[in-house]
Scaffold this motif. Structure first.
Motif, PDB file in Angstrom:
ATOM      1  N   THR A 128     -73.767  -6.826  40.919  1.00  0.00           N
ATOM      2  CA  THR A 128     -74.786  -6.565  39.902  1.00  0.00           C
ATOM      3  C   THR A 128     -74.303  -6.940  38.506  1.00  0.00           C
ATOM      4  N   SER A 129     -73.028  -7.270  38.359  1.00  0.00           N
ATOM      5  CA  SER A 129     -72.488  -7.693  37.065  1.00  0.00           C
ATOM      6  C   SER A 129     -71.273  -8.564  37.307  1.00  0.00           C
ATOM      7  N   LEU A 130     -70.928  -9.394  36.318  1.00  0.00           N
ATOM      8  CA  LEU A 130     -69.695 -10.166  36.398  1.00  0.00           C
ATOM      9  C   LEU A 130     -68.491  -9.257  36.183  1.00  0.00           C
ATOM     10  N   ILE A 131     -68.659  -8.208  35.389  1.00  0.00           N
ATOM     11  CA  ILE A 131     -67.566  -7.259  35.161  1.00  0.00           C
ATOM     12  C   ILE A 131     -67.334  -6.444  36.425  1.00  0.00           C
ATOM     13  N   VAL A 132     -66.089  -6.410  36.883  1.00  0.00           N
ATOM     14  CA  VAL A 132     -65.744  -5.623  38.067  1.00  0.00           C
ATOM     15  C   VAL A 132     -64.908  -4.396  37.715  1.00  0.00           C
ATOM     16  N   ASP A 133     -64.310  -4.395  36.535  1.00  0.00           N
ATOM     17  CA  ASP A 133     -63.540  -3.240  36.070  1.00  0.00           C
ATOM     18  C   ASP A 133     -63.696  -3.155  34.555  1.00  0.00           C
ATOM     19  N   PRO A 134     -64.145  -2.031  34.016  1.00  0.00           N
ATOM     20  CA  PRO A 134     -64.331  -0.715  34.621  1.00  0.00           C
ATOM     21  C   PRO A 134     -65.333  -0.714  35.796  1.00  0.00           C
ATOM     22  N   PRO A 135     -65.185   0.283  36.680  1.00  0.00           N
ATOM     23  CA  PRO A 135     -66.019   0.340  37.879  1.00  0.00           C
ATOM     24  C   PRO A 135     -67.512   0.421  37.597  1.00  0.00           C
ATOM     25  N   ASN A 136     -67.906   0.870  36.406  1.00  0.00           N
ATOM     26  CA  ASN A 136     -69.336   0.951  36.090  1.00  0.00           C
ATOM     27  C   ASN A 136     -69.928  -0.407  35.722  1.00  0.00           C
ATOM     28  N   GLY A 137     -69.096  -1.459  35.718  1.00  0.00           N
ATOM     29  CA  GLY A 137     -69.612  -2.783  35.441  1.00  0.00           C
ATOM     30  C   GLY A 137     -69.984  -3.021  33.997  1.00  0.00           C
ATOM     31  N   ARG A 138     -69.486  -2.173  33.106  1.00  0.00           N
ATOM     32  CA  ARG A 138     -69.816  -2.273  31.680  1.00  0.00           C
ATOM     33  C   ARG A 138     -68.539  -2.505  30.869  1.00  0.00           C
ATOM     34  N   LEU A 139     -68.697  -3.116  29.701  1.00  0.00           N
ATOM     35  CA  LEU A 139     -67.555  -3.264  28.804  1.00  0.00           C
ATOM     36  C   LEU A 139     -67.021  -1.892  28.424  1.00  0.00           C
ATOM     37  N   PRO A 140     -65.690  -1.753  28.271  1.00  0.00           N
ATOM     38  CA  PRO A 140     -65.145  -0.459  27.858  1.00  0.00           C
ATOM     39  C   PRO A 140     -65.548  -0.125  26.432  1.00  0.00           C
ATOM     40  N   ALA A 141     -65.286   1.099  26.035  1.00  0.00           N
ATOM     41  CA  ALA A 141     -65.634   1.537  24.686  1.00  0.00           C
ATOM     42  C   ALA A 141     -64.824   0.770  23.654  1.00  0.00           C
ATOM     43  N   LEU A 142     -65.435   0.548  22.509  1.00  0.00           N
ATOM     44  CA  LEU A 142     -64.714  -0.042  21.381  1.00  0.00           C
ATOM     45  C   LEU A 142     -63.713   0.963  20.823  1.00  0.00           C
ATOM     46  N   THR A 143     -62.641   0.450  20.246  1.00  0.00           N
ATOM     47  CA  THR A 143     -61.755   1.344  19.514  1.00  0.00           C
ATOM     48  C   THR A 143     -62.500   1.857  18.287  1.00  0.00           C
ATOM     49  N   ALA A 144     -62.017   2.941  17.703  1.00  0.00           N
ATOM     50  CA  ALA A 144     -62.676   3.506  16.519  1.00  0.00           C
ATOM     51  C   ALA A 144     -62.699   2.489  15.389  1.00  0.00           C
ATOM     52  N   ALA A 145     -61.587   1.752  15.225  1.00  0.00           N
ATOM     53  CA  ALA A 145     -61.518   0.772  14.144  1.00  0.00           C
ATOM     54  C   ALA A 145     -62.503  -0.370  14.370  1.00  0.00           C
ATOM     55  N   ALA A 146     -62.603  -0.850  15.625  1.00  0.00           N
ATOM     56  CA  ALA A 146     -63.546  -1.930  15.913  1.00  0.00           C
ATOM     57  C   ALA A 146     -64.985  -1.466  15.734  1.00  0.00           C
ATOM     58  N   ALA A 147     -65.287  -0.236  16.150  1.00  0.00           N
ATOM     59  CA  ALA A 147     -66.642   0.301  15.967  1.00  0.00           C
ATOM     60  C   ALA A 147     -67.001   0.378  14.492  1.00  0.00           C
ATOM     61  N   ARG A 148     -66.036   0.827  13.666  1.00  0.00           N
ATOM     62  CA  ARG A 148     -66.310   0.896  12.225  1.00  0.00           C
ATOM     63  C   ARG A 148     -66.552  -0.498  11.658  1.00  0.00           C
ATOM     64  N   ARG A 149     -65.757  -1.471  12.116  1.00  0.00           N
ATOM     65  CA  ARG A 149     -65.907  -2.827  11.602  1.00  0.00           C
ATOM     66  C   ARG A 149     -67.253  -3.420  11.986  1.00  0.00           C
ATOM     67  N   ILE A 150     -67.615  -3.277  13.255  1.00  0.00           N
ATOM     68  CA  ILE A 150     -68.855  -3.879  13.740  1.00  0.00           C
ATOM     69  C   ILE A 150     -70.084  -3.212  13.135  1.00  0.00           C
ATOM     70  N   ASN A 151     -70.012  -1.905  12.889  1.00  0.00           N
ATOM     71  CA  ASN A 151     -71.166  -1.175  12.370  1.00  0.00           C
ATOM     72  C   ASN A 151     -71.151  -1.020  10.857  1.00  0.00           C
ATOM     73  N   SER A 152     -70.222  -1.687  10.188  1.00  0.00           N
ATOM     74  CA  SER A 152     -70.128  -1.564   8.739  1.00  0.00           C
ATOM     75  C   SER A 152     -71.284  -2.291   8.064  1.00  0.00           C
ATOM     76  N   PRO A 153     -71.643  -1.895   6.848  1.00  0.00           N
ATOM     77  CA  PRO A 153     -72.692  -2.613   6.108  1.00  0.00           C
ATOM     78  C   PRO A 153     -72.362  -4.087   5.938  1.00  0.00           C
ATOM     79  N   GLU A 154     -71.076  -4.396   5.721  1.00  0.00           N
ATOM     80  CA  GLU A 154     -70.686  -5.793   5.547  1.00  0.00           C
ATOM     81  C   GLU A 154     -70.976  -6.598   6.821  1.00  0.00           C
ATOM     82  N   ARG A 155     -70.667  -5.989   7.960  1.00  0.00           N
ATOM     83  CA  ARG A 155     -70.892  -6.680   9.226  1.00  0.00           C
ATOM     84  C   ARG A 155     -72.385  -6.841   9.504  1.00  0.00           C
ATOM     85  N   ARG A 156     -73.165  -5.816   9.220  1.00  0.00           N
ATOM     86  CA  ARG A 156     -74.610  -5.915   9.426  1.00  0.00           C
ATOM     87  C   ARG A 156     -75.199  -6.988   8.519  1.00  0.00           C
ATOM     88  N   HIS A 157     -74.701  -7.059   7.277  1.00  0.00           N
ATOM     89  CA  HIS A 157     -75.193  -8.100   6.369  1.00  0.00           C
ATOM     90  C   HIS A 157     -74.822  -9.490   6.903  1.00  0.00           C
TER      91      HIS A 157
END
Length: 348
Positions: free
Chosen positions: A129-158
């Motif tokens: 059902t997905s190309l991802i085989v691990d994690p077992p749920n077939g989904r990308l793992p959670a972002l690190t806190a630093a990566a989440a802040r970077r991706i969701n920052s106003p600068e990144r959204r802009h």
């Protein structure tokens, strides 16, 4: 960025040069009782993974939320998905009404129609059902806190708004190497909307992979040489390969600031917004020819600055009759003066 409708002389020449210099004639191993299909081998006895291969598939990178813990589709479910794809393609290719009224000012003029799209008509042969085989749920793992802040920052959204044409661009530096037709896909190579073909040629010492999408070539030494100077980074990283039985194992590092991973559509890495990874990225790929028509492509991605854990996937590649096509990507660079000029007009 449009795929050309005919083979380009330069691409044909590169393909011929690669084959002449890198691919002595392969021989097929003799089948023994119980072997099933014979394993193709090169003249020097290594597994032959050469040829033109296609990774096109409608199987998504991540398992759809609605399928929860379902790792595999049934034959009936796979057939239903493929029938839906075929029906959708037929509808998209049917004649449509001719637009007679002008578009609203600032409105979208649309993008590629289905003529240019070649995702493939089928799910992967394993019916995952997905190309991802691990994690077992077939989904990308959670972002690190630093990566989440970077991706969701106003600068990144802009920056995302700039790249989607929703905000004026200040500089060409706000457009990534994919926008500018310099480098696409990244490592590992994930299926996208079109140009999913790869030409692989090999010698005892080198494997070369010509990627149809923006016509990049990866050269993978097999002679146990050390990696390049750590102060150097490259778009495709620095790859080193070795054989483990019938499997080619390739480790790639040295992406540096150029680390890049792309999958088109809403199911891209973290919604398609995480197109810059970190210099800590390390990728291990495994190429195994499981039968004359199938090259099993497995990969594991590590980036401790982006994801909390490594993740792995499997994307079987199917043999293709070819030919390889030119990917005539120019407009991302040719259009920059007009993009920036339009941004100045919009600001005024």
């Amino acid at each position: 960025m449009t795929p050309a409708l005919r083979s380009n002389d330069a691409v044909r020449g590169l393909t011929l040069a690669l084959c002449v210099t890198l691919c002595p004639t392969a021989v097929w191993a003799q089948a023994t009782p119980g072997d099933g299909a014979a394993m193709p081998r090169t003249a020097w006895g290594a597994p032959d993974i050469g040829g033109v291969w296609s990774s096109a598939t409608v199987t998504p990178l991540q398992r759809p939320v609605g399928q929860a813990d379902q790792e595999f589709l049934s034959e009936e479910e796979a057939a239903e998905i493929e029938q839906q794809v075929a029906a959708g393609n037929a509808r998209a290719n049917a004649p449509s009404a001719v637009r007679t009224e002008p578009l609203p000012v600032g409105g979208s003029i649309g993008a590629y129609n289905s003529f240019w799209i070649a995702r493939g008509p089928t799910v992967v042969p394993t019916r995952r059902t997905s190309l991802i085989v691990d994690p077992p749920n077939g989904r990308l793992p959670a972002l690190t806190a630093a990566a989440a802040r970077r991706i969701n920052s106003p600068e990144r959204r802009h920056l995302k708004d700039v790249r989607e044409g929703l905000a004026p661009a200040d500089s060409y530096t706000q457009f990534d190497v994919g926008d500018r037709c310099i480098w696409y896909r990244g490592v590992p190579s994930l299926p996208t909307a079109y140009n999913n073909n790869y030409l692989i040629v090999q010698t005892p010492d080198v494997v070369a992979i010509l990627q149809e999408h923006i016509h990049d070539v990866r050269f993978i030494p097999l002679d146990a040489r050390s990696h390049i100077d750590p102060r150097i980074d490259q778009y495709a990283g620095d790859s080193r390969g070795h054989w483990e039985g019938d499997t080619l194992v390739v480790e790639t590092t040295h992406f540096g600031s150029r680390a890049y991973l792309f999958l088109s559509g809403p199911d891209g890495p973290q919604g398609g917004t995480n197109w810059h990874l970190s210099g800590a990225q390390r990728v291990v790929e495994r190429f195994t020819r499981v039968d004359p028509n199938t090259l099993d492509y497995e990969f594991t991605v590590e980036d401790e600055n982006t994801w909390t854990t490594p993740w792995s996937g499997s994307s079987p590649w199917m043999v293709s009759d070819g030919p390889m096509f030119e990917y005539a990507c120019h407009e991302g660079n040719y259009g920059l003066p007009n993009i920036l000029a339009g941004s100045r007009i919009a600001e005024r």
